[in-house]
Design an enzyme around this catalytic site. Structure first.
Site, PDB file in Angstrom:
ATOM      1  N   LYS A  86       0.850  -1.194   0.000  1.00  0.00           N
ATOM      2  CA  LYS A  86       0.000   0.000   0.000  1.00  0.00           C
ATOM      3  C   LYS A  86       0.887   1.247   0.000  1.00  0.00           C
ATOM      4  O   LYS A  86       1.990   1.235   0.578  1.00  0.00           O
ATOM      5  CB  LYS A  86      -0.895  -0.040   1.244  1.00  0.00           C
ATOM      6  CG  LYS A  86      -1.925   1.060   1.366  1.00  0.00           C
ATOM      7  CD  LYS A  86      -2.743   0.831   2.641  1.00  0.00           C
ATOM      8  CE  LYS A  86      -3.709   1.949   2.933  1.00  0.00           C
ATOM      9  NZ  LYS A  86      -4.471   1.700   4.186  1.00  0.00           N
ATOM     10  N   SER A 160      -9.143   2.076   3.761  1.00  0.00           N
ATOM     11  CA  SER A 160      -8.302   2.782   2.811  1.00  0.00           C
ATOM     12  C   SER A 160      -7.370   1.868   2.010  1.00  0.00           C
ATOM     13  O   SER A 160      -6.650   2.349   1.137  1.00  0.00           O
ATOM     14  CB  SER A 160      -7.465   3.826   3.566  1.00  0.00           C
ATOM     15  OG  SER A 160      -6.607   3.225   4.508  1.00  0.00           O
ATOM     16  N   SER A 184      -9.454  -0.159   7.908  1.00  0.00           N
ATOM     17  CA  SER A 184      -8.941  -0.016   6.545  1.00  0.00           C
ATOM     18  C   SER A 184      -8.448  -1.300   5.894  1.00  0.00           C
ATOM     19  O   SER A 184      -8.139  -1.298   4.704  1.00  0.00           O
ATOM     20  CB  SER A 184      -7.826   1.030   6.513  1.00  0.00           C
ATOM     21  OG  SER A 184      -8.347   2.310   6.750  1.00  0.00           O
TER      22      SER A 184
END
Length: 473
Positions: A86, A160, A184
Site C-alpha cells: 500500500k 483505505s 482499513s
C-alpha cells in the site's frame, strides 16, 4: 448470484503460472519447481495490464525490480510470490505519497520496518497500490482518481486499503499489504470478498513514525483470498520478528476443535441500524455457526457513550498533525494547497478540539483494559457485520464532497470497526454472502488480545463449511 452486465465485473484469472491459486499454492508450486518465481511475477505483471484500465488500483509500478528479484527469490515461506504494498509505508526506491497530491513522489532511501519484515517473508512486490488521501475514509477515491470494485465497477472497493483489495480480489496478485487504523483492512476485505485480519496491537513491527502516535490505532497486515494465506503470512512474519509479549500465532492447519460462545451483535452501538441485506447475511452465518456446534446468543457491546466522539476527535487530531507538520513529515515539497476537502475539514475541526486532547487520548488508551475486562466476562468471540450497509456506489464518499457531509456518511457507514483500533484487540473480516446484485458482504469475528489463532481457526471452519464465492465463477 444475479446476472450482471458483462462490463460491470472484471477479473484477471487466466490459465497462466498463477492460475486460481492462493499465495500458499503459488509458493508451493515454486518450491516444487513446477513454475519459477520469474514466471509468477511476469504473470502478475501481465494480469495488472489486463485489468488496470478498469480498476485503477496501481499507484506506482515496480515491475523491473520485481523481475530482478525473481531471479533470486530465496527460500522463505512465500519466496517468489508476487504481491503489492500500500502507498503509505516506506519502500526503498519507491515513492510514498499516501494517496495525496500534496506529497511529492520522492523515492524513499530504504525500506522501512514494515516493508522489510514483509519482504523477508519472501514476497516480491510488483508495485504500490492506491488509497484515499492519508487513509481517512472507507473508499479509495481522490480528486485525481477512483479505484473500482472488481465485483461491480460502479461501486467502491472500500478503503483505505482499497487498491490492494481490488488487486487481490481480481486476481492480479494472491496477497497484498494493507493497514488498518479504523477498519482499513477489514472494510475493503468485506466489500471485495476477501479475508482481512487486523491483528493484536504490536503483533508486527511498528510502522515508521507509529511509535510517536499517542494511541497506536494503526496495524499492518495482509489481504488474501484464503484463511491459510493469512495464517501462513503471520507464521513467516513472526520468524522475522516476534513480539514476546504476545502468544505466537500457531499453524492453522485445522479448524477450531471446540464449541465457542459467540455473541451476536447486529447493530452498532454508535451508528444507524444495519441494513437488511447485511443483517440477513450475518444472521445466516450465525445459523451456520450453530450447526457447527457453537453457541450463538445476542450480545450488547459495552461501549461507553463517549467512545464515538473520542475516536472522531482523535481522527481530527491526526489530520491536524498531518496538515500542520506536513513539511516536517513529508519533506519541503509538501504542498498544503493540494490537500483535499476531507483532510482540511478534519484538520480544522482538530484544531478547534485540541483542548480536549488530554481527555479523549486518555480514554482511548483506557479502552484496551476495558476490552480485556469485557471479554473476560463475556463471549469467546463476537460476530458482527463489518459495515452498517452494503458497498456504496463510487461518489457516495467522493473526495469532492464537503468535509462535514463526507465525514457524516463515513461515520454512519463504519460503525463496527474503529473500536478494535482503539482497544488493540484482533478482528477478522470473512466473506458471508452476496447481495442480490452480486456484491460481497463481510462479517467480522473479534476477540480479546492475542487470540488470532482462535479467530483464524474459526474462520477456517467457516471457509470449509461455506466456501467463499469466487469472482471468476
Amino acid at each position: 448470484m444475479t446476472d450482471l452486465q458483462p462490463a460491470t465485473r472484471v477479473h484477471a484469472f487466466i490459465d497462466d503460472a498463477l492460475g486460481d491459486l492462493d499465495a500458499t499454492g503459488v509458493a508451493q508450486r515454486i518450491r516444487n519447481r513446477e513454475i519459477s518465481a520469474a514466471e509468477a511475477v511476469e504473470a502478475a505483471i501481465e494480469r495488472s495490464h489486463r485489468v488496470e484500465g478498469a480498476l485503477h488500483a496501481l499507484r506506482h509500478p515496480d515491475f523491473d525490480r520485481a523481475r530482478q528479484r525473481a531471479q533470486n527469490p530465496g527460500t522463505a515461506e512465500f519466496a517468489g510470490v508476487p504481491a503489492a504494498f500500500k502507498d503509505n509505508i516506506k519502500v526503498g526506491g519507491m515513492p510514498m505519497t499516501e494517496g495525496s497530491a500534496a506529497i511529492p513522489p520522492t523515492a524513499q532511501p530504504k525500506d522501512g520496518r514494515i516493508a522489510a519484515q514483509f519482504r523477508q517473508t519472501g514476497i516480491i512486490p510488483i508495485g504500490t497500490t492506491s488509497m484515499p488521501e492519508f487513509g481517512w475514509t472507507a473508499t479509495t477515491e481522490t480528486l485525481t482518481g477512483r479505484t473500482h470494485n472488481p465485483w461491480h465497477l460502479d461501486h467502491s472497493s472500500g478503503g483505505s486499503s482499497g487498491g490492494s483489495a481490488a488487486w487481490v480480489a481480481s486476481g492480479v496478485v494472491p496477497i497484498a499489504h494493507g493497514n488498518d487504523g479504523g477498519g482499513s483492512i477489514r472494510i475493503p476485505a468485506a466489500v471485495c470478498g476477501l479475508v482481512g485480519l487486523k491483528p493484536t496491537r504490536g503483533r508486527l513491527r511498528v510502522t515508521d513514525g507509529g511509535e510517536v502516535m499517542p494511541v497506536r490505532i494503526v496495524t499492518d497486515s495482509v489481504l488474501a483470498r484464503s484463511v491459510r494465506d493469512v495464517a501462513n503470512f503471520y507464521l513467516a512474519a513472526q520468524r522475522v520478528h516476534r513480539n514476546r509479549l504476545l502468544p505466537p500465532i500457531e499453524g492453522v492447519d485445522r479448524p477450531v476443535d471446540r464449541p465457542l460462545r459467540i455473541g451476536l451483535l447486529l447493530d452498532s452501538p454508535v451508528a444507524p441500524a444495519t441494513d437488511a441485506a447485511t443483517r440477513t447475511s450475518v444472521e445466516a452465518l450465525a445459523r451456520l455457526l450453530e450447526t457447527l456446534g457453537h453457541r450463538v446468543e445476542p450480545y450488547d457491546l459495552p461501549v461507553p457513550g463517549f467512545f464515538k466522539d473520542d475516536f472522531v476527535d482523535y481522527w481530527r487530531f491526526l489530520a491536524m498533525a498531518a496538515v500542520s507538520g506536513g513539511q516536517r513529515m513529508f519533506g519541503p515539497g509538501f504542498d498544503r494547497d493540494k490537500l483535499e476537502p476531507l483532510t482540511l475539514g478534519l484538520a480544522e475541526q482538530g484544531r478547534r478540539r485540541l483542548w480536549k486532547a488530554p481527555v479523549f487520548i486518555s480514554r482511548l488508551l483506557a479502552s484496551s483494559v476495558a476490552s480485556r475486562v469485557a471479554f473476560a466476562k463475556g463471549p469467546d468471540v463476537v460476530l458482527s457485520p463489518v459495515l452498517t450497509h452494503t458497498t456504496p456506489k463510487l461518489g457516495h464518499l467522493g473526495a469532492e464532497l464537503p468535509a462535514e457531509e463526507h465525514f457524516r456518511r463515513l461515520v454512519d457507514y463504519t460503525g463496527f470497526t474503529p473500536l478494535h483500533n482503539a482497544t488493540g484487540g484482533p478482528a477478522i473480516s470473512v466473506p458471508s454472502g452476496l447481495t442480490d446484485a452480486g456484491l460481497p458482504i463481510g462479517a467480522m469475528l473479534s476477540s480479546h488480545h492475542g487470540t488470532e489463532s482462535m479467530l483464524l481457526r474459526l474462520a477456517l471452519q467457516i471457509e470449509q463449511a461455506q466456501p467463499w464465492a469466487r469472482i471468476q465463477d
